[in-house]
Design a protein around this motif. Structure first.
Motif, PDB file in Angstrom:
ATOM      1  N   LEU A  12       0.875  -1.168   0.000  1.00 55.94           N
ATOM      2  CA  LEU A  12       0.000   0.000   0.000  1.00 55.94           C
ATOM      3  C   LEU A  12       0.910   1.215   0.000  1.00 55.94           C
ATOM      4  CD1 LEU A  12      -3.105   0.608   2.107  1.00 55.94           C
ATOM      5  CD2 LEU A  12      -1.234   2.235   2.262  1.00 55.94           C
ATOM      6  N   TYR A  13       0.640   2.185  -0.852  1.00 55.52           N
ATOM      7  CA  TYR A  13       1.442   3.405  -0.834  1.00 55.52           C
ATOM      8  C   TYR A  13       0.611   4.581  -1.320  1.00 55.52           C
ATOM      9  CZ  TYR A  13       2.245   3.000  -5.885  1.00 55.52           C
ATOM     10  OH  TYR A  13       2.079   2.920  -7.237  1.00 55.52           O
ATOM     11  N   VAL A  14       1.155   5.770  -1.165  1.00 52.36           N
ATOM     12  CA  VAL A  14       0.504   6.991  -1.616  1.00 52.36           C
ATOM     13  C   VAL A  14       1.267   7.480  -2.843  1.00 52.36           C
ATOM     14  CG1 VAL A  14      -0.153   9.348  -1.011  1.00 52.36           C
ATOM     15  CG2 VAL A  14      -0.272   7.534   0.718  1.00 52.36           C
ATOM     16  N   ASN A  15       0.563   7.629  -3.961  1.00 54.10           N
ATOM     17  CA  ASN A  15       1.223   8.036  -5.207  1.00 54.10           C
ATOM     18  C   ASN A  15       1.465   9.542  -5.255  1.00 54.10           C
ATOM     19  OD1 ASN A  15      -1.200   9.291  -6.054  1.00 54.10           O
ATOM     20  ND2 ASN A  15      -1.818   7.560  -7.325  1.00 54.10           N
ATOM     21  N   GLU A  16       1.978  10.017  -6.400  1.00 49.04           N
ATOM     22  CA  GLU A  16       2.329  11.440  -6.546  1.00 49.04           C
ATOM     23  C   GLU A  16       1.103  12.354  -6.491  1.00 49.04           C
ATOM     24  OE1 GLU A  16       1.581   9.594 -10.467  1.00 49.04           O
ATOM     25  OE2 GLU A  16       2.924   9.053  -8.846  1.00 49.04           O
ATOM     26  N   ARG A  17      -0.098  11.808  -6.733  1.00 47.83           N
ATOM     27  CA  ARG A  17      -1.337  12.606  -6.643  1.00 47.83           C
ATOM     28  C   ARG A  17      -1.961  12.544  -5.258  1.00 47.83           C
ATOM     29  NH1 ARG A  17      -3.050   9.450 -11.239  1.00 47.83           N
ATOM     30  NH2 ARG A  17      -2.056  10.310 -13.070  1.00 47.83           N
ATOM     31  N   LYS A  18      -1.226  11.943  -4.325  1.00 45.46           N
ATOM     32  CA  LYS A  18      -1.690  11.764  -2.943  1.00 45.46           C
ATOM     33  C   LYS A  18      -2.908  10.851  -2.859  1.00 45.46           C
ATOM     34  CE  LYS A  18       0.132  16.176  -1.233  1.00 45.46           C
ATOM     35  NZ  LYS A  18       1.451  15.996  -1.269  1.00 45.46           N
ATOM     36  N   GLU A  19      -2.952   9.853  -3.762  1.00 47.73           N
ATOM     37  CA  GLU A  19      -4.006   8.848  -3.759  1.00 47.73           C
ATOM     38  C   GLU A  19      -3.437   7.544  -3.209  1.00 47.73           C
ATOM     39  OE1 GLU A  19      -6.508   9.976  -7.744  1.00 47.73           O
ATOM     40  OE2 GLU A  19      -4.659   8.850  -7.993  1.00 47.73           O
ATOM     41  N   ILE A  20      -4.252   6.851  -2.437  1.00 45.88           N
ATOM     42  CA  ILE A  20      -3.837   5.552  -1.918  1.00 45.88           C
ATOM     43  C   ILE A  20      -3.917   4.538  -3.057  1.00 45.88           C
ATOM     44  CG2 ILE A  20      -4.400   3.690  -0.317  1.00 45.88           C
ATOM     45  CD1 ILE A  20      -5.659   5.875   1.493  1.00 45.88           C
ATOM     46  N   GLU A  21      -2.815   3.794  -3.256  1.00 47.13           N
ATOM     47  CA  GLU A  21      -2.781   2.720  -4.242  1.00 47.13           C
ATOM     48  C   GLU A  21      -2.416   1.424  -3.540  1.00 47.13           C
ATOM     49  OE1 GLU A  21      -0.571   3.033  -7.880  1.00 47.13           O
ATOM     50  OE2 GLU A  21      -1.161   5.118  -8.151  1.00 47.13           O
ATOM     51  N   LEU A  22      -3.056   0.351  -3.976  1.00 41.28           N
ATOM     52  CA  LEU A  22      -2.758  -0.977  -3.455  1.00 41.28           C
ATOM     53  C   LEU A  22      -2.112  -1.787  -4.567  1.00 41.28           C
ATOM     54  CD1 LEU A  22      -6.203  -1.717  -1.751  1.00 41.28           C
ATOM     55  CD2 LEU A  22      -4.220  -0.597  -0.749  1.00 41.28           C
ATOM     56  N   VAL A  23      -1.164  -2.634  -4.183  1.00 43.98           N
ATOM     57  CA  VAL A  23      -0.523  -3.542  -5.133  1.00 43.98           C
ATOM     58  C   VAL A  23      -0.921  -4.956  -4.726  1.00 43.98           C
ATOM     59  CG1 VAL A  23       1.660  -4.364  -6.074  1.00 43.98           C
ATOM     60  CG2 VAL A  23       1.412  -1.946  -5.426  1.00 43.98           C
ATOM     61  N   PRO A  24      -1.680  -5.659  -5.581  1.00 44.19           N
ATOM     62  CA  PRO A  24      -2.136  -7.003  -5.220  1.00 44.19           C
ATOM     63  C   PRO A  24      -1.044  -8.048  -5.420  1.00 44.19           C
ATOM     64  CG  PRO A  24      -2.927  -6.427  -7.399  1.00 44.19           C
ATOM     65  CD  PRO A  24      -2.208  -5.219  -6.862  1.00 44.19           C
ATOM     66  N   ARG A  25      -1.185  -9.161  -4.704  1.00 43.65           N
ATOM     67  CA  ARG A  25      -0.269 -10.295  -4.898  1.00 43.65           C
ATOM     68  C   ARG A  25      -0.577 -11.034  -6.195  1.00 43.65           C
ATOM     69  NH1 ARG A  25       2.557 -10.848  -0.193  1.00 43.65           N
ATOM     70  NH2 ARG A  25       1.463 -10.144   1.671  1.00 43.65           N
ATOM     71  N   VAL A  26      -1.850 -11.063  -6.592  1.00 46.57           N
ATOM     72  CA  VAL A  26      -2.272 -11.730  -7.817  1.00 46.57           C
ATOM     73  C   VAL A  26      -2.740 -10.673  -8.804  1.00 46.57           C
ATOM     74  CG1 VAL A  26      -3.904 -13.375  -8.814  1.00 46.57           C
ATOM     75  CG2 VAL A  26      -3.003 -13.763  -6.515  1.00 46.57           C
ATOM     76  N   GLY A  27      -2.264 -10.753 -10.030  1.00 44.40           N
ATOM     77  CA  GLY A  27      -2.622  -9.759 -11.036  1.00 44.40           C
ATOM     78  C   GLY A  27      -1.595  -8.642 -11.071  1.00 44.40           C
ATOM     79  N   ASN A  28      -1.616  -7.896 -12.162  1.00 41.94           N
ATOM     80  CA  ASN A  28      -0.635  -6.829 -12.360  1.00 41.94           C
ATOM     81  C   ASN A  28      -1.250  -5.442 -12.317  1.00 41.94           C
ATOM     82  OD1 ASN A  28       1.567  -8.604 -12.790  1.00 41.94           O
ATOM     83  ND2 ASN A  28       0.780  -9.018 -14.839  1.00 41.94           N
ATOM     84  N   GLN A  29      -2.456  -5.334 -11.799  1.00 36.11           N
ATOM     85  CA  GLN A  29      -3.134  -4.050 -11.839  1.00 36.11           C
ATOM     86  C   GLN A  29      -2.800  -3.165 -10.637  1.00 36.11           C
ATOM     87  OE1 GLN A  29      -4.715  -7.016 -10.042  1.00 36.11           O
ATOM     88  NE2 GLN A  29      -5.751  -7.056 -11.969  1.00 36.11           N
ATOM     89  N   LYS A  30      -2.997  -1.861 -10.884  1.00 36.60           N
ATOM     90  CA  LYS A  30      -2.965  -0.900  -9.786  1.00 36.60           C
ATOM     91  C   LYS A  30      -4.386  -0.788  -9.271  1.00 36.60           C
ATOM     92  CE  LYS A  30      -1.593   2.708 -11.982  1.00 36.60           C
ATOM     93  NZ  LYS A  30      -1.145   4.055 -12.348  1.00 36.60           N
ATOM     94  N   ILE A  31      -4.533  -0.756  -7.970  1.00 39.79           N
ATOM     95  CA  ILE A  31      -5.850  -0.558  -7.368  1.00 39.79           C
ATOM     96  C   ILE A  31      -5.806   0.815  -6.716  1.00 39.79           C
ATOM     97  CG2 ILE A  31      -7.520  -1.386  -5.687  1.00 39.79           C
ATOM     98  CD1 ILE A  31      -6.148  -4.180  -6.006  1.00 39.79           C
ATOM     99  N   ILE A  32      -6.588   1.733  -7.239  1.00 32.52           N
ATOM    100  CA  ILE A  32      -6.576   3.114  -6.756  1.00 32.52           C
ATOM    101  C   ILE A  32      -7.769   3.347  -5.845  1.00 32.52           C
ATOM    102  CG2 ILE A  32      -6.625   5.544  -7.432  1.00 32.52           C
ATOM    103  CD1 ILE A  32      -5.415   4.645 -10.133  1.00 32.52           C
TER     104      ILE A  32
END
Length: 109
Positions: A12-32
């Motif tokens: 879980l991190y905060v991107n440059e737009r100050k939005e929370i993003e999740l990185v899943p273990r399965v799949g290659n998508q960004k979850i915003i």
């Protein structure tokens, strides 16, 4: 549900737009998730999406799953999905052309 997310979310991190993003273990998508408001609702929408949509389209169908908009799950297709759909459409068109050519050949014999 927390144990599900513990096993599903790698980072879980905060991107440059100050939005929370999740990185899943399965799949290659960004979850915003966007901001930290309505987190329970966002996790609930993500769970419903995982249960209903992902089995139909596959884990790598989308490059982005965006939950920051109230009551919505907005996705962006991954390049591989677009390429796969284009290949399917091309095969369908080729099949139609082949059938039309065979019919034309039969009509002229």
């Amino acid at each position: 549900a927390d144990s599900v997310w513990d096993s599903q979310i790698e980072q879980l991190y905060v991107n440059e737009r100050k939005e929370i993003e999740l990185v899943p273990r399965v799949g290659n998508q960004k979850i915003i998730f966007g901001d930290a408001s309505n987190l329970a609702d966002k996790f609930e929408r993500l769970m419903i999406f995982y249960k209903k949509a992902m089995p139909q389209v596959g884990w790598d169908a989308y490059s982005t799953i965006n939950l920051k908009f109230k009551g919505q799950v907005v996705c962006q297709r991954s390049d591989s999905t677009i390429a796969r759909l284009e290949r399917i459409e091309k095969a369908r068109r080729d099949s139609i052309r082949k059938a039309e050519a065979l019919k034309h050949q039969e009509d002229t014999i």
